[in-house]
Scaffold this motif. Structure first.
Motif, short mmCIF file in Angstrom:
data_model
loop_
_atom_site.label_atom_id
_atom_site.label_comp_id
_atom_site.label_asym_id
_atom_site.label_seq_id
_atom_site.Cartn_x
_atom_site.Cartn_y
_atom_site.Cartn_z
N GLU A 75 43.06 39.42 35.28
CA GLU A 75 43.42 39.71 33.89
C GLU A 75 43.96 41.13 33.76
O GLU A 75 44.92 41.38 33.01
N ILE A 77 45.62 42.86 35.99
CA ILE A 77 47.00 42.93 36.46
C ILE A 77 47.95 42.31 35.44
O ILE A 77 49.02 42.84 35.14
N GLN A 78 47.50 41.17 34.85
CA GLN A 78 48.35 40.52 33.85
C GLN A 78 48.57 41.43 32.65
O GLN A 78 49.68 41.52 32.12
N MET A 79 47.50 42.12 32.22
CA MET A 79 47.64 43.07 31.12
C MET A 79 48.65 44.15 31.45
O MET A 79 49.50 44.51 30.62
N ILE A 81 51.14 44.05 33.61
CA ILE A 81 52.52 43.53 33.67
C ILE A 81 53.07 43.36 32.26
O ILE A 81 54.17 43.83 31.93
N ASP A 124 45.78 57.63 27.17
CA ASP A 124 45.69 56.16 27.10
C ASP A 124 44.36 55.67 26.51
O ASP A 124 44.36 54.74 25.70
N LEU A 125 43.26 56.32 26.91
CA LEU A 125 41.96 55.82 26.43
C LEU A 125 41.79 56.03 24.93
O LEU A 125 41.13 55.24 24.24
N ARG A 209 46.49 51.22 37.36
CA ARG A 209 45.39 52.19 37.43
C ARG A 209 44.75 52.39 36.07
O ARG A 209 43.53 52.41 35.93
N VAL A 213 40.41 51.06 33.61
CA VAL A 213 39.35 51.72 32.84
C VAL A 213 39.42 51.43 31.35
O VAL A 213 38.48 51.72 30.62
N TYR A 216 36.63 49.82 29.53
CA TYR A 216 35.41 50.56 29.26
C TYR A 216 35.18 50.71 27.77
O TYR A 216 34.05 50.76 27.30
N ILE A 242 34.37 49.15 41.81
CA ILE A 242 35.26 50.26 42.17
C ILE A 242 36.02 49.95 43.44
O ILE A 242 37.24 50.15 43.52
N THR A 245 38.68 47.40 42.71
CA THR A 245 39.77 48.03 41.96
C THR A 245 40.67 48.83 42.88
O THR A 245 41.90 48.73 42.81
N ILE A 246 40.04 49.61 43.78
CA ILE A 246 40.84 50.43 44.70
C ILE A 246 41.72 49.53 45.56
O ILE A 246 42.91 49.80 45.74
N VAL A 249 44.60 48.21 43.42
CA VAL A 249 45.57 49.28 43.14
C VAL A 249 46.41 49.57 44.38
O VAL A 249 47.64 49.70 44.30
N LEU A 250 45.76 49.60 45.55
CA LEU A 250 46.51 49.90 46.77
C LEU A 250 47.49 48.78 47.09
O LEU A 250 48.61 49.04 47.53
N TYR B 31 55.93 36.17 35.17
CA TYR B 31 55.72 36.32 33.73
C TYR B 31 54.97 35.13 33.13
O TYR B 31 54.12 35.32 32.27
N TRP B 33 52.84 33.37 34.62
CA TRP B 33 51.46 33.56 35.07
C TRP B 33 50.77 34.63 34.21
O TRP B 33 49.64 34.45 33.75
N ALA B 34 51.50 35.75 33.96
CA ALA B 34 50.87 36.85 33.23
C ALA B 34 50.60 36.48 31.78
O ALA B 34 49.53 36.78 31.24
N LEU B 38 46.44 35.39 29.88
CA LEU B 38 45.74 36.22 28.91
C LEU B 38 45.39 35.42 27.67
O LEU B 38 46.15 34.56 27.24
N THR B 127 42.25 57.31 43.57
CA THR B 127 42.09 55.99 42.97
C THR B 127 40.74 55.82 42.30
O THR B 127 40.57 54.97 41.44
N PRO B 129 38.14 56.00 39.69
CA PRO B 129 38.36 56.28 38.27
C PRO B 129 37.61 57.54 37.81
O PRO B 129 36.44 57.73 38.13
N ILE B 219 39.69 62.98 26.74
CA ILE B 219 39.09 61.64 26.63
C ILE B 219 37.76 61.52 27.36
O ILE B 219 37.01 60.59 27.09
N MET B 222 34.57 60.78 25.53
CA MET B 222 34.26 59.43 25.04
C MET B 222 33.09 58.82 25.81
O MET B 222 32.44 57.92 25.30
#
Lengths: 264, 270
Positions: A75, A77-79, A81, A124-125, A209, A213, A216, A242, A245-246, A249-250, B31, B33-34, B38, B127, B129, B219, B222
């Protein structure tokens, strides 16, 4: 005698005023900011056992948690894209308007750039927190956050590319009376297409990336599980999240880097 | 006529002629798929009224919050945010230097074991977070801006180390060779040739990273790591939109000021 011909150092140079001034300023800023942030080196070491306990518990990843987080990772990755794509679609007209070699109206261009500068200042947050308040908890808020975040970034990258294009084809089409839209389609786009796609992929990397987060604060994706595991002090699960996720991302970075090398 | 023209065309292989279609199909599949994956449910019915009150709050910010002398007002917390970013960036720029020399590729190296391992470590740090780092440090030193400073200092190593190591890889070796040929030993080469050559680039990258750190410091609050983020998240949770408006305004002004200041300094450096 000959000394008079030697270059004389000015008073500022002789006494190293600039160097001493900068050093003094830095020391003052350092002291001031450590006072303001209550930095206490001793406290870090006196609580080191708690920190070490956390590290120990995180170094025993709860691998069976992996099956839970595959779906939210997808999800995420889809977000990324979707968010990047929406942001890019909106960025293209703004980038064209902000390019100095296409738009000669200084006021319009300046206003457009001001808007883009303002959009880019928002982290972004922070956007995610606001959109969660508007759209409720879920991936919609995440997609919109990423769309706005990538809009600010990509429009700047795009107009900087547009400003470097060869103006020859544009002038040729202008001289035969082509309309602005035709010129953009036949003379501008072919010159910048590859760089556009490359920057799109680069932004996608950054958004993947970022999207890990966003959850959260409730904006969907893997971050939701990150927050849950941290709240439940389930550090084994946190470690798995984590690590996963890494890895994701890689992988995305690798694919995107490969595609960009093919393109350019 | 038609036949002659097609004869003049260079012969393309099947792949070259049809690869655009393959890419189109791949992109379409991605696309579908994406979008299909969701769920756009969970849209609150109050979205309209909430956005209206947000806009109202942004237009009518809570000016009284700007400064009230309590130390919990906008100006004090913005200064605290800048202090977190500044201290974190300075600490991280110092720790990054050894990492950068570790990860920088040199011509002498055959298997690139040293620089390769350094690059992997920097990638892992980058990487990881930043928010999770902040939460981990909150467990160690308690909530507050100290945890934010630690999170910024550790997280920034990933990016600064990478930028520094690339600066080292691309640096001009002339000054080093000159010191070596004059009989200088390696500490002398480092102090008199290597450092002066790369210092402007190091400082420039540090300033650039400071710009990013200001955004992240705003941020990190938060999750409880000090700075302006803490009142921001409280204001959002309590739906205090005039307060959100003034904080947003403060962040925007702060980021614009820092960005232009840092840009001016960087222009003078290089």
């Amino acid at each position: 005698m000959t000394n008079a011909n030697l270059p004389r150092r000015s008073w500022v140079q002789r006494w190293h005023v600039k160097g001493i001034g900068w050093t003094a300023l830095m020391v003052l800023l350092l002291i001031g900011s450590s006072k303001m942030t209550d930095v206490n080196v001793g406290m870090f070491f006196s609580n080191l056992d708690q920190f070490a306990d956390l590290i120990v518990r995180m170094s025993n990843p709860a691998w069976d948690y992996l099956s839970v987080i595959i779906q939210p990772l997808i999800e995420t990755i889809q977000m990324a894209i979707l968010g990047t794509t929406i942001g890019t679609v909106f960025a293209i007209p703004f980038a064209l308007l902000a390019a100095g070699n296409l738009v000669h109206n200084k006021f319009l261009r300046g206003f457009d750039r001001l808007v883009l500068d303002l959009v880019r200042t928002l982290p972004d947050l922070l956007l995610a927190a606001i959109f969660v308040a508007i759209f409720g908890i879920g991936s919609t808020a995440g997609v919109i956050t990423l769309a706005i975040f990538s809009f600010g970034m990509i429009s700047k990258l795009f107009y900087e590319v547009i400003e470097t294009i060869d103006m020859g084809p544009l002038e040729a089409m202008e001289s035969v009376g082509a309309s602005k839209i035709t010129i953009i389609w036949y003379a501008v786009l072919p010159q910048i297409m590859n760089q556009f796609v490359s920057y799109f992929l680069y932004t996608l990397e950054i958004n993947v990336r970022a999207s890990t987060v966003l959850g959260y604060l409730g904006a969907g994706g893997i971050g939701v599980y990150l927050q849950r595991s941290l709240n439940e002090f389930n550090y084994g699960a946190t470690a798995v999240i984590i690590l996963a996720t890494i890895v994701v991302v890689l992988i995305i970075d690798g694919i995107s880097n490969h595609l960009r090398r093919v393109l350019l | 006529m038609q036949a002659m023209m097609s004869n003049n065309k260079p012969h393309l292989s099947l792949w070259r002629r049809w690869n655009w279609l393959v890419w189109l199909i791949i992109v379409a599949v991605v696309y579908v798929w994406a979008i299909g994956g969701l769920q756009f449910t969970g849209l609150q019915e109050s979205a309209g009224s909430v956005s209206k009150s947000i806009v109202h709050g942004l237009v009518n910010p809570d000016w009284k919050y700007v400064y009230n002398g309590s130390g919990e007002d906008l100006v004090s917390l913005i200064l605290q945010t800048l202090a977190i970013a500044f201290l974190g960036t300075i600490i991280s720029s110092l720790i990054s230097v050894p990492f950068a020399f570790w990860a920088a590729r040199s011509e002498k190296e055959h298997y690139r074991l040293r620089s390769g391992s350094g690059k992997v470590v920097l990638t892992l740090i980058r990487t990881f977070p930043e928010i999770v780092l902040a939460i981990m440090f909150i467990k160690a030193v308690g909530p507050g801006s100290y945890a934010g400073v630690l999170a910024v200092s550790i997280h920034s190593i990933g990016m600064l180390g990478k930028l520094f190591s690339e600066a080292i890889e691309n640096m001009d070796r002339g000054a080093e060779e000159a010191i070596v040929s004059a009989g200088g030993n390696s500490p002398q080469v480092f102090m008199m040739a290597t450092l002066p050559t790369i210092m402007p680039e190091f400082i420039s990258y540090t300033l650039y990273r400071f710009e990013i750190a200001v955004r992240s410091a705003s941020i990190l609050g938060m999750v409880g790591a000090g700075g302006i983020g803490t009142p921001m998240i409280f204001a959002i949770q309590t739906r205090n939109w005039p307060r959100v408006g003034i904080i947003l305004l403060g962040i925007v002004v702060m980021v614009l000021l820092i960005d232009s200041l840092s840009e001016q300094l960087r222009k003078r450096l290089i």
